[in-house]
Design a protein around this motif. Sequence first.
Motif, mmCIF file in Angstrom:
data_model
loop_
_atom_site.group_PDB
_atom_site.id
_atom_site.type_symbol
_atom_site.label_atom_id
_atom_site.label_comp_id
_atom_site.label_asym_id
_atom_site.label_seq_id
_atom_site.Cartn_x
_atom_site.Cartn_y
_atom_site.Cartn_z
ATOM 1 N N ASN A 193 -29.092 128.080 -33.524
ATOM 2 C CA ASN A 193 -29.278 129.511 -33.802
ATOM 3 C C ASN A 193 -29.333 129.795 -35.299
ATOM 4 O OD1 ASN A 193 -29.388 130.218 -31.084
ATOM 5 N ND2 ASN A 193 -27.176 130.406 -30.948
ATOM 6 N N MET A 194 -28.505 129.103 -36.082
ATOM 7 C CA MET A 194 -28.500 129.305 -37.526
ATOM 8 C C MET A 194 -29.868 128.978 -38.127
ATOM 9 S SD MET A 194 -26.261 127.364 -40.450
ATOM 10 C CE MET A 194 -27.336 125.940 -40.465
ATOM 11 N N LEU A 195 -30.503 127.925 -37.604
ATOM 12 C CA LEU A 195 -31.813 127.512 -38.097
ATOM 13 C C LEU A 195 -32.953 128.261 -37.421
ATOM 14 C CD1 LEU A 195 -31.171 123.667 -38.229
ATOM 15 C CD2 LEU A 195 -31.332 125.245 -40.169
ATOM 16 N N ASN A 196 -32.611 129.140 -36.472
ATOM 17 C CA ASN A 196 -33.602 129.901 -35.718
ATOM 18 C C ASN A 196 -34.601 128.964 -35.027
ATOM 19 O OD1 ASN A 196 -34.469 132.387 -34.795
ATOM 20 N ND2 ASN A 196 -36.081 132.491 -36.328
ATOM 21 N N CYS A 197 -34.064 127.914 -34.473
ATOM 22 C CA CYS A 197 -34.835 126.834 -33.878
ATOM 23 C C CYS A 197 -34.737 126.916 -32.348
ATOM 24 C CB CYS A 197 -34.247 125.531 -34.410
ATOM 25 S SG CYS A 197 -34.990 124.059 -33.793
ATOM 26 N N TYR A 198 -35.755 126.434 -31.667
ATOM 27 C CA TYR A 198 -35.782 126.495 -30.202
ATOM 28 C C TYR A 198 -35.564 125.124 -29.544
ATOM 29 C CZ TYR A 198 -37.362 127.784 -25.516
ATOM 30 O OH TYR A 198 -37.431 128.012 -24.171
ATOM 31 N N TYR A 199 -35.900 124.046 -30.240
ATOM 32 C CA TYR A 199 -35.899 122.726 -29.611
ATOM 33 C C TYR A 199 -34.800 121.804 -30.119
ATOM 34 C CZ TYR A 199 -40.457 123.937 -27.742
ATOM 35 O OH TYR A 199 -41.473 124.552 -27.074
ATOM 36 N N ILE A 200 -34.235 121.066 -29.177
ATOM 37 C CA ILE A 200 -33.279 119.995 -29.458
ATOM 38 C C ILE A 200 -33.946 118.694 -29.016
ATOM 39 C CG2 ILE A 200 -31.021 118.990 -28.913
ATOM 40 C CD1 ILE A 200 -30.079 121.839 -28.186
ATOM 41 N N ILE A 201 -33.882 117.696 -29.863
ATOM 42 C CA ILE A 201 -34.431 116.377 -29.548
ATOM 43 C C ILE A 201 -33.284 115.471 -29.105
ATOM 44 C CG2 ILE A 201 -35.526 114.312 -30.530
ATOM 45 C CD1 ILE A 201 -36.743 116.282 -32.641
ATOM 46 N N ARG A 202 -33.532 114.724 -28.046
ATOM 47 C CA ARG A 202 -32.553 113.742 -27.578
ATOM 48 C C ARG A 202 -33.298 112.482 -27.166
ATOM 49 N NH1 ARG A 202 -27.414 114.448 -28.708
ATOM 50 N NH2 ARG A 202 -26.813 113.420 -26.788
ATOM 51 N N GLY A 203 -32.655 111.334 -27.333
ATOM 52 C CA GLY A 203 -33.210 110.066 -26.899
ATOM 53 C C GLY A 203 -32.481 109.576 -25.666
ATOM 54 N N VAL A 204 -33.218 108.920 -24.786
ATOM 55 C CA VAL A 204 -32.639 108.393 -23.549
ATOM 56 C C VAL A 204 -33.011 106.920 -23.440
ATOM 57 C CG1 VAL A 204 -32.619 108.580 -21.033
ATOM 58 C CG2 VAL A 204 -32.818 110.642 -22.424
ATOM 59 N N ARG A 205 -31.973 106.076 -23.257
ATOM 60 C CA ARG A 205 -32.176 104.629 -23.140
ATOM 61 C C ARG A 205 -32.018 104.123 -21.716
ATOM 62 N NH1 ARG A 205 -27.722 103.853 -27.544
ATOM 63 N NH2 ARG A 205 -26.746 104.782 -25.760
ATOM 64 N N SER A 206 -31.249 104.842 -20.902
ATOM 65 C CA SER A 206 -30.881 104.303 -19.587
ATOM 66 C C SER A 206 -30.605 105.440 -18.609
ATOM 67 C CB SER A 206 -29.611 103.454 -19.726
ATOM 68 O OG SER A 206 -28.523 104.289 -20.109
ATOM 69 N N ILE A 207 -30.402 105.054 -17.363
ATOM 70 C CA ILE A 207 -30.020 106.023 -16.329
ATOM 71 C C ILE A 207 -28.684 106.669 -16.689
ATOM 72 C CG2 ILE A 207 -29.346 106.273 -13.905
ATOM 73 C CD1 ILE A 207 -32.361 105.903 -14.326
ATOM 74 N N GLU A 208 -27.763 105.887 -17.233
ATOM 75 C CA GLU A 208 -26.458 106.429 -17.630
ATOM 76 C C GLU A 208 -26.635 107.497 -18.719
ATOM 77 O OE1 GLU A 208 -27.059 103.071 -17.419
ATOM 78 O OE2 GLU A 208 -26.006 102.839 -15.506
ATOM 79 N N ASP A 209 -27.499 107.213 -19.700
ATOM 80 C CA ASP A 209 -27.800 108.211 -20.723
ATOM 81 C C ASP A 209 -28.357 109.478 -20.091
ATOM 82 O OD1 ASP A 209 -27.027 106.572 -22.809
ATOM 83 O OD2 ASP A 209 -29.046 106.319 -23.642
ATOM 84 N N PHE A 210 -29.273 109.298 -19.134
ATOM 85 C CA PHE A 210 -29.904 110.456 -18.499
ATOM 86 C C PHE A 210 -28.876 111.310 -17.761
ATOM 87 C CE2 PHE A 210 -32.268 112.601 -15.105
ATOM 88 C CZ PHE A 210 -33.143 113.340 -15.891
ATOM 89 N N LYS A 211 -27.956 110.672 -17.064
ATOM 90 C CA LYS A 211 -26.902 111.415 -16.367
ATOM 91 C C LYS A 211 -26.052 112.200 -17.359
ATOM 92 C CE LYS A 211 -26.494 108.301 -12.427
ATOM 93 N NZ LYS A 211 -25.640 107.304 -11.762
ATOM 94 N N TYR A 212 -25.701 111.564 -18.468
ATOM 95 C CA TYR A 212 -24.937 112.245 -19.520
ATOM 96 C C TYR A 212 -25.746 113.421 -20.077
ATOM 97 C CZ TYR A 212 -22.897 113.211 -24.063
ATOM 98 O OH TYR A 212 -22.366 113.848 -25.153
ATOM 99 N N GLU A 213 -27.019 113.197 -20.311
ATOM 100 C CA GLU A 213 -27.876 114.244 -20.880
ATOM 101 C C GLU A 213 -28.021 115.435 -19.938
ATOM 102 O OE1 GLU A 213 -28.923 114.542 -23.905
ATOM 103 O OE2 GLU A 213 -28.215 112.583 -24.539
ATOM 104 N N MET A 214 -28.080 115.179 -18.648
ATOM 105 C CA MET A 214 -28.151 116.286 -17.684
ATOM 106 C C MET A 214 -26.895 117.140 -17.766
ATOM 107 S SD MET A 214 -29.980 114.677 -14.297
ATOM 108 C CE MET A 214 -29.405 115.998 -13.280
ATOM 109 N N SER A 215 -25.747 116.505 -17.858
ATOM 110 C CA SER A 215 -24.480 117.217 -17.974
ATOM 111 C C SER A 215 -24.420 118.004 -19.281
ATOM 112 C CB SER A 215 -23.329 116.216 -17.898
ATOM 113 O OG SER A 215 -22.102 116.852 -18.135
#
Length: 144
Positions: free
Chosen positions: A83-105
């Motif tokens: 919000n401070m940067l008035n930005c809309y997008y967050i970038i995230r990297g995913v390496r594995s199914i475990e990462d994806f589960k964490y990212e969903m949460s």
Amino acid sequence: MLKNYNIAIYPGTFEFFHDGHKSIINKAMKLFEIIYIVVSNNENKNSSHIEIRYNNIINSNFVKNNKNIKVIKNEGLTIDILNMLNCYYIIRGVRSIEDFKYEMSLYDSYKQISVDFEIIYFLSDESMRKISSSSILRSNKNEN
């Protein structure tokens, strides 16, 4: 206030700023004019001091050689920086199914705070999937 869709943030603890991080940023740079690497704390990780991690990234050749990458520190919530940067997008990297589960949460947690953003996920290249700050830390401990 209108959000800026030409910039994105890439938050993380970045205990070790490694080739996996750089690969994700290179992919994202094809979509965004400016990417802010947001060096954060994570209470679940035993990270070095934020100032050390910030300085390591800002002094890296990768950042020095790219005027479209900015580095900032964040000791609060990622959504607040967004919000401070008035930005809309967050970038995230995913390496594995475990990462994806964490990212969903993580996504669900963020959405409880704000709905005015979106996360763009980039899959790590196969050669980068085994690289993580945690694995580098473990390897360094084993060498000492």
